[in-house]
Design an enzyme around this catalytic site. Structure first.
Site, PDB file in Angstrom:
ATOM      1  N   SER A 128       0.863  -1.182   0.000  1.00 62.73           N
ATOM      2  CA  SER A 128       0.000   0.000   0.000  1.00 62.73           C
ATOM      3  C   SER A 128       0.903   1.237   0.000  1.00 62.73           C
ATOM      4  O   SER A 128       1.741   1.365  -0.887  1.00 62.73           O
ATOM      5  CB  SER A 128      -0.958  -0.025   1.199  1.00 62.73           C
ATOM      6  OG  SER A 128      -1.886   1.026   1.127  1.00 62.73           O
ATOM      7  N   THR A 129       0.760   2.123   0.980  1.00 62.88           N
ATOM      8  CA  THR A 129       1.524   3.377   0.983  1.00 62.88           C
ATOM      9  C   THR A 129       3.026   3.105   0.910  1.00 62.88           C
ATOM     10  O   THR A 129       3.571   2.360   1.713  1.00 62.88           O
ATOM     11  CB  THR A 129       1.219   4.179   2.265  1.00 62.88           C
ATOM     12  OG1 THR A 129      -0.193   4.298   2.411  1.00 62.88           O
ATOM     13  CG2 THR A 129       1.852   5.552   2.202  1.00 62.88           C
ATOM     14  N   HIS A 169      -2.646  -1.224  -3.411  1.00 59.66           N
ATOM     15  CA  HIS A 169      -3.817  -0.353  -3.270  1.00 59.66           C
ATOM     16  C   HIS A 169      -3.646   0.857  -4.177  1.00 59.66           C
ATOM     17  O   HIS A 169      -2.733   1.671  -3.990  1.00 59.66           O
ATOM     18  CB  HIS A 169      -3.968   0.113  -1.822  1.00 59.66           C
ATOM     19  CG  HIS A 169      -4.240  -1.003  -0.863  1.00 59.66           C
ATOM     20  ND1 HIS A 169      -3.931  -0.928   0.476  1.00 59.66           N
ATOM     21  CD2 HIS A 169      -4.807  -2.225  -1.041  1.00 59.66           C
ATOM     22  CE1 HIS A 169      -4.302  -2.043   1.075  1.00 59.66           C
ATOM     23  NE2 HIS A 169      -4.824  -2.858   0.175  1.00 59.66           N
ATOM     24  N   MET A 205      -0.065   1.314   5.124  1.00 55.72           N
ATOM     25  CA  MET A 205      -0.801   1.573   6.355  1.00 55.72           C
ATOM     26  C   MET A 205      -1.954   0.579   6.473  1.00 55.72           C
ATOM     27  O   MET A 205      -2.411   0.006   5.493  1.00 55.72           O
ATOM     28  CB  MET A 205      -1.321   3.006   6.388  1.00 55.72           C
ATOM     29  CG  MET A 205      -2.361   3.361   5.347  1.00 55.72           C
ATOM     30  SD  MET A 205      -2.880   5.091   5.532  1.00 55.72           S
ATOM     31  CE  MET A 205      -4.111   5.192   4.229  1.00 55.72           C
ATOM     32  N   ASP A 246      -4.478  -4.677   5.977  1.00 52.02           N
ATOM     33  CA  ASP A 246      -4.874  -5.550   4.876  1.00 52.02           C
ATOM     34  C   ASP A 246      -3.731  -6.514   4.555  1.00 52.02           C
ATOM     35  O   ASP A 246      -2.583  -6.101   4.398  1.00 52.02           O
ATOM     36  CB  ASP A 246      -5.218  -4.712   3.637  1.00 52.02           C
ATOM     37  CG  ASP A 246      -5.862  -5.543   2.546  1.00 52.02           C
ATOM     38  OD1 ASP A 246      -6.528  -6.542   2.861  1.00 52.02           O
ATOM     39  OD2 ASP A 246      -5.699  -5.185   1.362  1.00 52.02           O
TER      40      ASP A 246
END
Length: 365
Positions: free
Chosen positions: A178-179, A204, A297, A300
């Site tokens: 993700s991030t 994501h 973050m 997930d």
């Protein structure tokens, strides 16, 4: 303003966007807009005067190109930056370049009805600013504003767990991020040989971005990288990126691995979801799979990685030192799903080592 508040400088040529972001940010108890700027030249002076903790920066700016400004900022005065991007192919290319230059994350502008669209994502905007304020840099509103939060669903909403029986020995790799993941994936894939086992990736990312991102990855490594399509056969030397707004699953068709795309509900408020990909790998590959969870973050992928490990897969989490945000890996470790914690530059080497020794030789080196 509380001494502990996150100080935000909003840089955008649209007066409407500046106003909406100011309203959203000032509605949060732990952050406040200390200034706004219509272009990078004004922003440069306000950074000196106001010393903000986080900068929001429009992708396409007048008077000075936003990427030129970001490059200078990261070189001369590194600070957390969240890009403001439109959902267009051009903007997705620029935004991905901004992440390469050191921006932490991005916020997407809605195409229509900007006011209600931005307000709908007020919570996400605030969360991204909080994460940016705490992120590890890779380079030296009114109280009535609310977002309706969807119930947090697990992978059962898309794919049930099942008893597992595996045939064959073909290896497959699944990666979630993700991030900070766009740069982590680029760095990781660049270390892998051209005949590496097939890879499925969930990052994501909104749907307007994933095709552009897949093309950028394809040009940065020896593997062939593409946006996954339903029914793609998973081949060695190839990587398949989950398209935005679709879940990516690993499935079997006879003796072959194939990609499946699903339109189920968001899982952990994400579609695509790392938990869905990891559960599908536990179901379909078991001890023939390698799972990797990278910077990001939230949580997930944490439960899905635990299921993979229970099914016999080899699992790796990126270490805190090399993460932009040590959220998803931290949760996966805490839930017992991680066999090894490895720094980003070493993950590729560790996968190769496992595949050629503990995992059985899966490709030529």
């Amino acid at each position: 303003m509380s001494p502990m508040s996150i100080k935000v400088l909003v840089v955008d040529d649209s007066a409407l966007i500046r106003s909406l972001l100011t309203e959203i940010i000032n509605s949060q108890p732990d952050m406040e807009v200390v200034g706004v700027a219509p272009d990078p030249l004004v922003a440069r002076e306000k950074i000196k005067a106001l010393n903000p903790d986080v900068l929001t920066l429009d992708v396409e700016m007048p008077r000075m190109d936003g990427l030129v400004f970001l490059e200078k900022l990261m070189r001369l005065r590194p600070m957390p930056v969240v890009m403001i991007s439109s959902l267009t192919e051009k903007s997705s290319f620029i935004t991905l370049h901004a992440l390469e230059l050191g921006a932490v994350d991005y916020i997407t502008k809605p195409k229509l009805d900007i006011r209600s669209g931005i307000m709908e994502y007020a919570r996400e905007i605030a969360d991204k600013i909080r994460i940016a304020a705490r992120a590890r840099l890779k380079r030296p509103g009114p109280g009535h504003i609310q977002r309706t939060v969807e119930p947090k669903q697990g992978a059962d909403a898309v794919l049930p767990a099942r008893s597992r029986c595996f045939a064959g020995t073909e290896k497959v790799i699944v990666i979630g991020a993700s991030t900070g993941g766009t740069e982590a994936l680029r760095e990781l894939l660049a270390t892998l040989p051209a005949d590496f086992p097939g890879i499925l990736i969930t990052q994501h990312m909104p749907e307007a971005f994933t095709r552009t991102f897949a093309k950028r990855l394809d040009g940065a490594c020896r593997l062939s990288v593409k946006e996954a399509e339903h029914g793609d056969r998973i081949l060695p030397g190839h990587a398949y990126l989950a398209p935005g707004n679709r879940h990516l699953l690993l499935a079997r068709s006879g003796a072959n691995y194939v990609a499946e795309l699903a339109d189920g509900p968001p899982v952990n408020r994400h579609r695509p979801s790392v938990d869905v990909l990891f559960r599908s790998a536990a179901n379909s590959a078991g001890n023939n799979a390698v799972g990797v969870i990278l910077t990001g973050m939230g949580d997930d992928g944490a439960d899905g990685m635990a299921e993979m490990r229970q099914a016999g897969a080899f699992t790796i989490a990126q270490d805190e030192e090399s993460c932009v945000v040590f959220g998803m890996p931290k949760e996966a470790i805490a839930r017992g799903g991680v066999a090894e914690v490895v720094s980003l530059p070493e993950i590729g080497k560790r996968m190769i080592g496992w595949l050629t020794t503990e995992g059985g030789k899966a490709f030529r080196v």
